[in-house]
Design an enzyme around this catalytic site. Structure first.
Site, PDB file in Angstrom:
ATOM      1  N   ASP A 169      -5.451   3.016  -3.644  1.00 47.67           N
ATOM      2  CA  ASP A 169      -6.740   3.047  -2.951  1.00 47.67           C
ATOM      3  C   ASP A 169      -6.934   4.310  -2.099  1.00 47.67           C
ATOM      4  OD1 ASP A 169      -4.906   2.202  -1.102  1.00 47.67           O
ATOM      5  OD2 ASP A 169      -6.044   0.438  -0.428  1.00 47.67           O
ATOM      6  N   ARG A 170      -5.843   5.026  -1.800  1.00 44.77           N
ATOM      7  CA  ARG A 170      -5.993   6.249  -1.002  1.00 44.77           C
ATOM      8  C   ARG A 170      -6.024   7.484  -1.893  1.00 44.77           C
ATOM      9  NH1 ARG A 170      -2.473   5.868   4.548  1.00 44.77           N
ATOM     10  NH2 ARG A 170      -3.417   3.929   5.259  1.00 44.77           N
TER      11      ARG A 170
ATOM     12  N   SER B 252       0.802  -1.220   0.000  1.00 41.65           N
ATOM     13  CA  SER B 252       0.000   0.000   0.000  1.00 41.65           C
ATOM     14  C   SER B 252       0.841   1.278   0.000  1.00 41.65           C
ATOM     15  CB  SER B 252      -0.962  -0.041   1.183  1.00 41.65           C
ATOM     16  OG  SER B 252      -1.859   1.020   1.132  1.00 41.65           O
ATOM     17  N   HIS B 253       0.720   2.049   1.066  1.00 44.79           N
ATOM     18  CA  HIS B 253       1.374   3.359   1.147  1.00 44.79           C
ATOM     19  C   HIS B 253       2.742   3.268   1.797  1.00 44.79           C
ATOM     20  CE1 HIS B 253      -1.026   2.222   4.548  1.00 44.79           C
ATOM     21  NE2 HIS B 253      -0.162   2.878   5.298  1.00 44.79           N
TER      22      HIS B 253
ATOM     23  N   ASP C 174      -0.703   1.701  -4.069  1.00 42.54           N
ATOM     24  CA  ASP C 174      -1.572   0.759  -4.776  1.00 42.54           C
ATOM     25  C   ASP C 174      -2.878   1.389  -5.241  1.00 42.54           C
ATOM     26  OD1 ASP C 174      -2.413   1.013  -2.129  1.00 42.54           O
ATOM     27  OD2 ASP C 174      -3.376  -0.959  -2.144  1.00 42.54           O
TER      28      ASP C 174
ATOM     29  N   ASP D 242      -2.009   6.713  -3.295  1.00 45.66           N
ATOM     30  CA  ASP D 242      -0.886   6.004  -2.670  1.00 45.66           C
ATOM     31  C   ASP D 242      -0.336   4.913  -3.587  1.00 45.66           C
ATOM     32  OD1 ASP D 242      -3.004   4.230  -2.449  1.00 45.66           O
ATOM     33  OD2 ASP D 242      -2.240   3.373  -0.581  1.00 45.66           O
TER      34      ASP D 242
ATOM     35  N   LYS E 164     -11.283   0.734  -0.953  1.00 44.12           N
ATOM     36  CA  LYS E 164     -11.341   2.176  -1.139  1.00 44.12           C
ATOM     37  C   LYS E 164     -10.707   2.494  -2.488  1.00 44.12           C
ATOM     38  CE  LYS E 164      -7.467   2.608   2.048  1.00 44.12           C
ATOM     39  NZ  LYS E 164      -7.604   1.812   3.286  1.00 44.12           N
TER      40      LYS E 164
HETATM   41  C1  G1P Z   1      -4.160   2.373   8.333  1.00 43.56           C
HETATM   42  C2  G1P Z   1      -5.309   3.342   8.447  1.00 43.56           C
HETATM   43  C3  G1P Z   1      -6.613   2.623   8.228  1.00 43.56           C
HETATM   44  C4  G1P Z   1      -6.577   1.892   6.882  1.00 43.56           C
HETATM   45  C5  G1P Z   1      -5.358   1.002   6.815  1.00 43.56           C
HETATM   46  C6  G1P Z   1      -5.199   0.385   5.434  1.00 43.56           C
HETATM   47  O1  G1P Z   1      -4.292   1.378   9.320  1.00 43.56           O
HETATM   48  O2  G1P Z   1      -5.312   4.007   9.685  1.00 43.56           O
HETATM   49  O3  G1P Z   1      -7.672   3.542   8.274  1.00 43.56           O
HETATM   50  O4  G1P Z   1      -7.724   1.122   6.723  1.00 43.56           O
HETATM   51  O5  G1P Z   1      -4.188   1.760   7.078  1.00 43.56           O
HETATM   52  O6  G1P Z   1      -5.032   1.356   4.455  1.00 43.56           O
HETATM   53  P1  G1P Z   1      -3.515   1.444  10.717  1.00 43.56           P
HETATM   54  O7  G1P Z   1      -2.054   1.555  10.414  1.00 43.56           O
HETATM   55  O8  G1P Z   1      -4.010   2.661  11.426  1.00 43.56           O
HETATM   56  O9  G1P Z   1      -3.911   0.152  11.393  1.00 43.56           O
HETATM   57 ZN    ZN Z   2      -3.175   1.641  -0.305  1.00 35.29          ZN
END
Ligand code: G1P
Ligand code: ZN
Length: 544
Positions: free
Chosen positions: A282-283, A114-115, A280, A278, A377
């Protein structure tokens, strides 16, 4: 005949997938023999992969290609009948979700962290999505984890690597591999939801925009949609080519990591609209000229304006937000007489409500918003939603947001992250807070009176599954809230997140800087949790 090898292996015991799949340092995947193979074999055993059709793709980060080749060979050896793989192994997370649903496959595998940063020193991850297009529920991920603890052998076809650069179909043994366009199905879906002509007209009218793909997966999607189809000038999409290390950027669209975009949007000659996604896809982050849209406000504004959008003009089933997300969405739901659900953090809880037609739109404070068009998302979807609203309203981003506050009140909101702190200290902090919760009710801190304090737990209204320990919440009589929780997605030490919120209905008081407006609540949070003392930090690493 396919030459299938049955390779001996041993379990690792640390392959428990979190809310976002199995996520580790890239080096763990790359340098631990069979680390990926063990997980994939366990997944194939749990879903009984034989005869199934699966989607496969990732965000292009380092190890993506190698992982895809391995998974294809293992899929063939495990009797998978068909794989739809993105060209060059690329598919964004929402695109995978769409393809699973559109072609009614038996699920899909997403390779991404992901990010989180990529590259050899960054992170890598693997996640399984079920036939509804959403992340696998805990029953499935737990079963996979149990299987990884017992694994002794895995199956892999002894064949050379395959070429994924052409749109074509070929076979590995009895398994057919379709190399599909990474972008086309997704663009078609966006066209069904949004009015591309209206957005194109807006872009012709002198309205300017920039989009930062942060050298991650959304580059090709954004170039096709914003530049080729909507007519934004070439160069509107920056950092458009997915790179294995994201060009050294941290592909997390927030005020800290999407620095170049933020600077551009606060410059004197800033465009009217700026956005990023981000790693992948989704953000999303959305900005106007010198104006940042808080993600909690963003989902509330999308919900309030959904009737302007082709895809939602028949109304919404309901809406949902994760517990730490601000209550701005609740204010909209109240006015529009919609059900609003408060779920634990993580997208899978929304998926269950969507599958039951209980909600249409949902969002999280962490730069995530989405709808029932997929079960993840969706960054570009959120950005198109904003552009479509602007195309109809012909107002600036800041006017849209300020008019929204005027109508619904403003939920001042901020998240303070203490990243990479010692895990023991973070646990201790949460334990201490849990212990003092019962004593807090009725207490007054700096003119804020506690109305209730508890640990959030959730029972899914559809599956009746109960999820506990989802963060500590302290609610105050004036609607202010303090939330504390530990991140479930980090790969190093622990990350403490503190969420601070205060409701301001008075228009005359809505234009403060949010850190200033929340100052007293922030110090209450720091005092109550003793976070700085326990973690030996002077302050948060990221403030949103
Ligand atoms: C974080 C975000 C959460 C999101 C997740 C996946 O998780 O806070 O809202 O769903 O990334 O993108 P966290 O690191 O807080 O568990
Ligand atoms: Zn992501």
């Amino acid at each position: 005949m396919l030459n299938i090898e049955e390779v001996a292996t041993r379990p690792f015991n640390d392959q428990k997938p979190g809310t976002s799949g199995l996520r580790k340092k890239t080096a763990v995947f790359e340098n631990t023999p069979n680390y990926l193979e063990n997980f994939v074999q366990s997944l194939f055993d749990v879903i009984d992969a034989s005869g199934k059709t699966l989607v496969l793709g990732g965000d292009g980060r380092y190890f993506n290609n190698q992982a895809i080749q391995t998974i294809l060979k293992m899929a063939a050896a495990n009797g998978v009948s068909q794989i739809l793989v993105g060209r060059n192994g690329l598919l964004s997370t929402p695109a995978v979700s769409n393809i699973i649903r559109k072609y009614e496959t038996d699920g899909g595998i997403i390779l991404s962290a992901s990010h989180n940063p990529g590259g050899q020193d960054g992170d890598f991850g693997i996640k399984f999505n079920t036939p509804n297009g959403g992340p696998a529920p805990e029953a499935v991920t737990n079963a996979i984890f149990e299987a990884t603890k017992d694994i002794r052998t895995f199956k892999i076809a002894n064949v050379p690597d395959v070429d994924l650069s052409q749109l074509t179909t070929f076979s590995i043994g009895d398994m057919s591999v379709n190399v599909i366009d990474s972008v086309a199905d997704y663009v078609e879906l966006m066209r069904q939801i949004f009015d591309f002509d209206a957005i194109a007209d807006l872009l012709k009218s002198g309205f300017t925009m920039t989009y930062d793909a942060l050298n991650a997966v959304t580059g090709p999607y954004a170039v096709e949609i914003f530049e080729n189809q909507l007519g934004a000038p070439k160069g509107t999409v920056v950092n458009a080519v997915p790179l294995p290390d994201f060009g050294g950027l941290h592909p997390d669209p927030n005020l800290t990591y999407a620095k170049a975009l933020v600077e551009r949007m606060y410059a004197a000659d800033a465009p009217d609209f700026g956005a990023a996604s981000d790693g992948d896809g989704d953000r999303n982050m959305v900005l106007g000229k010198g104006f940042f849209v808080n993600p909690s406000d963003s989902i509330a504004i999308l919900a309030a304006n959904a009737s302007l959008i082709k895809g939602y003009k028949n109304g919404l089933f309901g809406v949902a937000r994760s517990m730490p997300t601000s209550c701005a969405l609740d204010k909209v739901a109240e006015k529009l007489k919609l059900n609003v659900y408060e779920t634990p953090t993580g997208w899978k809880f929304f998926g269950s409500l969507m599958d039951a037609d209980m909600i249409t739109l949902c969002g999280e404070e962490s730069f995530g918003a989405g709808s029932n068009h997929v079960r993840e998302k969706d960054g570009i979807w959120s950005i198109l939603f904003w552009l479509n609203i602007l195309a109809v309203k012909r107002q600036s981003v800041s006017d849209v947001v300020q008019n929204h506050w005027k109508q619904f009140g403003r939920n001042y909101y901020s998240r303070h992250d203490y990243e990479g702190v010692e895990a023991d200290a973070a646990q201790q902090m949460m334990r201490r807070l849990t212990e003092i919760l019962p004593s807090l009710s009725g207490k007054v801190f700096n003119a804020y009176t506690v109305s209730s304090a508890d640990e959030f737990s959730y029972t899914d209204p559809v599956t009746k599954e109960k999820t506990e320990h989802q963060g500590i919440r302290i609610l105050f009589k004036d609607g202010s809230r303090l939330i504390f929780r530990l991140s479930g997605t980090g790969t190093q030490g622990a990350t403490v997140r503190i969420y601070i919120e205060k409701y301001e209905p008075d228009f005359a008081k809505q234009n403060m800087d949010s850190q200033e407006a929340l100052k007293d609540l922030i110090s209450i949070a720091v005092d109550l949790s003793e976070i700085q003392k326990l973690t030996h930090r002077d302050g948060p690493t990221v403030i949103t």
